[in-house]
Design a protein around this motif. Sequence first.
Motif, short mmCIF file in Angstrom:
data_model
loop_
_atom_site.label_atom_id
_atom_site.label_comp_id
_atom_site.label_asym_id
_atom_site.label_seq_id
_atom_site.Cartn_x
_atom_site.Cartn_y
_atom_site.Cartn_z
N PRO A 67 -25.08 -39.91 -28.25
CA PRO A 67 -26.28 -39.75 -29.08
C PRO A 67 -27.03 -38.49 -28.73
N ALA A 68 -27.86 -38.03 -29.63
CA ALA A 68 -28.78 -36.96 -29.30
C ALA A 68 -29.79 -37.49 -28.30
N VAL A 69 -29.98 -36.77 -27.21
CA VAL A 69 -30.95 -37.21 -26.21
C VAL A 69 -32.33 -36.82 -26.68
N VAL A 70 -33.17 -37.82 -26.82
CA VAL A 70 -34.52 -37.59 -27.34
C VAL A 70 -35.51 -37.63 -26.20
N ILE A 71 -36.23 -36.57 -26.00
CA ILE A 71 -37.32 -36.55 -25.03
C ILE A 71 -38.60 -36.56 -25.85
N GLY A 72 -39.30 -37.67 -25.84
CA GLY A 72 -40.50 -37.75 -26.66
C GLY A 72 -40.73 -39.17 -27.11
N GLY A 73 -39.97 -40.11 -26.59
CA GLY A 73 -40.24 -41.52 -26.87
C GLY A 73 -40.16 -41.88 -28.33
N GLY A 74 -39.35 -41.19 -29.09
CA GLY A 74 -39.16 -41.62 -30.47
C GLY A 74 -39.60 -40.63 -31.49
N VAL A 75 -39.15 -39.38 -31.40
CA VAL A 75 -39.54 -38.40 -32.41
C VAL A 75 -38.34 -37.98 -33.24
N SER A 76 -37.28 -38.68 -33.15
CA SER A 76 -36.11 -38.29 -33.93
C SER A 76 -35.95 -39.16 -35.14
N GLU A 77 -35.42 -38.59 -36.16
CA GLU A 77 -35.19 -39.33 -37.40
C GLU A 77 -34.11 -38.60 -38.17
N THR A 329 -30.75 -33.71 -20.44
CA THR A 329 -31.47 -33.49 -21.70
C THR A 329 -30.76 -32.53 -22.64
N THR A 330 -29.54 -32.13 -22.31
CA THR A 330 -28.78 -31.24 -23.18
C THR A 330 -27.75 -32.04 -23.95
N GLU A 331 -27.73 -31.87 -25.26
CA GLU A 331 -26.79 -32.62 -26.09
C GLU A 331 -25.38 -32.09 -25.88
N ALA A 332 -24.45 -32.99 -25.65
CA ALA A 332 -23.05 -32.61 -25.50
C ALA A 332 -22.47 -32.23 -26.85
N ARG A 411 -21.78 -34.39 -41.60
CA ARG A 411 -23.04 -34.44 -40.86
C ARG A 411 -23.22 -33.19 -40.02
N GLN A 412 -24.40 -32.63 -40.09
CA GLN A 412 -24.77 -31.47 -39.29
C GLN A 412 -25.89 -31.87 -38.34
N ARG A 413 -25.73 -31.54 -37.08
CA ARG A 413 -26.71 -31.93 -36.06
C ARG A 413 -27.36 -30.69 -35.48
N ILE A 414 -28.66 -30.72 -35.43
CA ILE A 414 -29.43 -29.65 -34.82
C ILE A 414 -30.37 -30.28 -33.81
N VAL A 415 -30.44 -29.72 -32.64
CA VAL A 415 -31.39 -30.20 -31.64
C VAL A 415 -32.42 -29.11 -31.41
N VAL A 416 -33.65 -29.46 -31.64
CA VAL A 416 -34.75 -28.51 -31.48
C VAL A 416 -35.59 -28.93 -30.28
N GLN A 417 -35.85 -28.00 -29.41
CA GLN A 417 -36.78 -28.26 -28.30
C GLN A 417 -38.05 -27.46 -28.53
N PHE A 418 -39.17 -28.10 -28.42
CA PHE A 418 -40.44 -27.39 -28.58
C PHE A 418 -41.48 -28.02 -27.67
N LYS A 419 -42.57 -27.30 -27.51
CA LYS A 419 -43.64 -27.74 -26.62
C LYS A 419 -44.95 -27.80 -27.37
N ILE A 465 -43.19 -31.52 -23.62
CA ILE A 465 -41.97 -31.00 -24.24
C ILE A 465 -41.31 -32.10 -25.07
N TYR A 466 -40.87 -31.73 -26.26
CA TYR A 466 -40.14 -32.65 -27.14
C TYR A 466 -38.75 -32.10 -27.43
N SER A 467 -37.81 -32.99 -27.63
CA SER A 467 -36.49 -32.63 -28.15
C SER A 467 -36.31 -33.40 -29.46
N LEU A 468 -36.14 -32.66 -30.52
CA LEU A 468 -36.09 -33.26 -31.86
C LEU A 468 -34.70 -33.11 -32.48
#
Length: 475
Positions: A67-77, A329-332, A411-419, A465-468
Amino acid sequence: MIHTLFQIFVFQVLFLAVYDLFLKKETFFNLNRLYLLIAPILGFILPFVSLGFIQQRIPQEYIIQLPAVVIGGGVSEMVSSGNNWWIPNFTALWIFGMVLSALLLCVKFYKIIKLKFTANTQKFPKFKLVTLPKTDIAFSFFNSIFLGENISEENKASIIAHEKIHIEQKHSLDLLFFEMLRIVFWFNPMIYLFQNRIATLHEYIADAKVTIQKDKKQYYQSLLSEVFQTEKISFINTFFNQSLIKKRIIMLQKSKSTKTAQFKYLLLLPIICGMLVYTACSNDPKAEEQKNVSQSDSEVMNKINELAEAIMKKGEMTPEEEKALKLLTTEAQPGDKVYTSVQEYLNETEDTLRINKNQDYLIAEIEKVPTYPGCSGDNETLKKCFTKRISAFIGENFNTKLGKDLGLTGRQRIVVQFKIDKSGSIADVKAKAPKPELEAEAIRIVQKLPQMQPGEQDGKKVSVIYSLPIVFEVK
């Protein structure tokens, strides 16, 4: 959902194939009846059974999707690209079919009730005899036997004896059970086939019981002497069904199956085991994807949050801790090396990312999480509101046509990290995607996020920091 329905269909096809190839011609009628009642239900249940001990014995790369690792307690959708419109439409169609099937069942009941009102009814100790005027219909329904007055007297005795077996064995309940399944799963052709098989089996059972007491030749004569009408009602036991007469006579002529033939039922064991292994290995890719990116309160995320909180309490991280945290925290991606331990990763890679030098916080249970404009409440409420608002924002602003323009599919997956920094501004936006254009689009959208209310820890404003993960599908 489609994947699960397909599994149900395939499993029921396998069960019916076993019956047709190995069991149908045997004279173990009661066992076959039990089989036909249980098999379709097993077909519905097995796709939802996933035995843990089977999964543990199968190599993980075949059963776990990272899965995409989410740092932010639930900011992925998962971002919709307009291809999920069919879900509510399919549900509406399903309900419409159920309503229509229920109405058709009511019409069948009405036909039977109407026949009763136009007939003469005689009560006997264990059944009612309903004589229908000017017809040669013959069938039973629960404890009522319907006989046309045009049927010859010498045939009536055989018919009544036959239909009494249906009543005693409660065959109408079997057929009504399948009628209920047909209402719910009206689109599944296997339900209709199973119902057809059990209706035929009911005739074999009744014939076998009657011929114990009556002469077989006389009984054959009652089957062949006249051409009878049949009511097209699927949950009644019709005596004279022209398409069944030949099969019934052939079955009456068969010798009893030997006891060793019962071992054929053991074929179910490897088939069921194979189905369990399949369900343990097989998941609905789309459902798993949605589950992975939306269920932020998973056990893994809780462990990551606990780890992040422990690191924050130390005040500073060592370079080794920073490297280990990056590994978590890095998506494989396909082709990435799989490390068997954190130490192996530390020994082989140099890290350039420092995510905690300026007292940036991960989204562990800090006193107050960053707040999206318009959100209010406690931490849990704020996180849920943040998730909803940011997902809607991404969904509304992301250029989903970009995938087609780039010639991408699936399916295309993008992982965005922002602060979200101490002032509530969006900062340090980074993205990882299959194409640079997708990364640029993701960064553009995230940078457009509105000014936030910063998070707080120990009464001080802090950076978080969030990972989206952004997932969308290109058709």
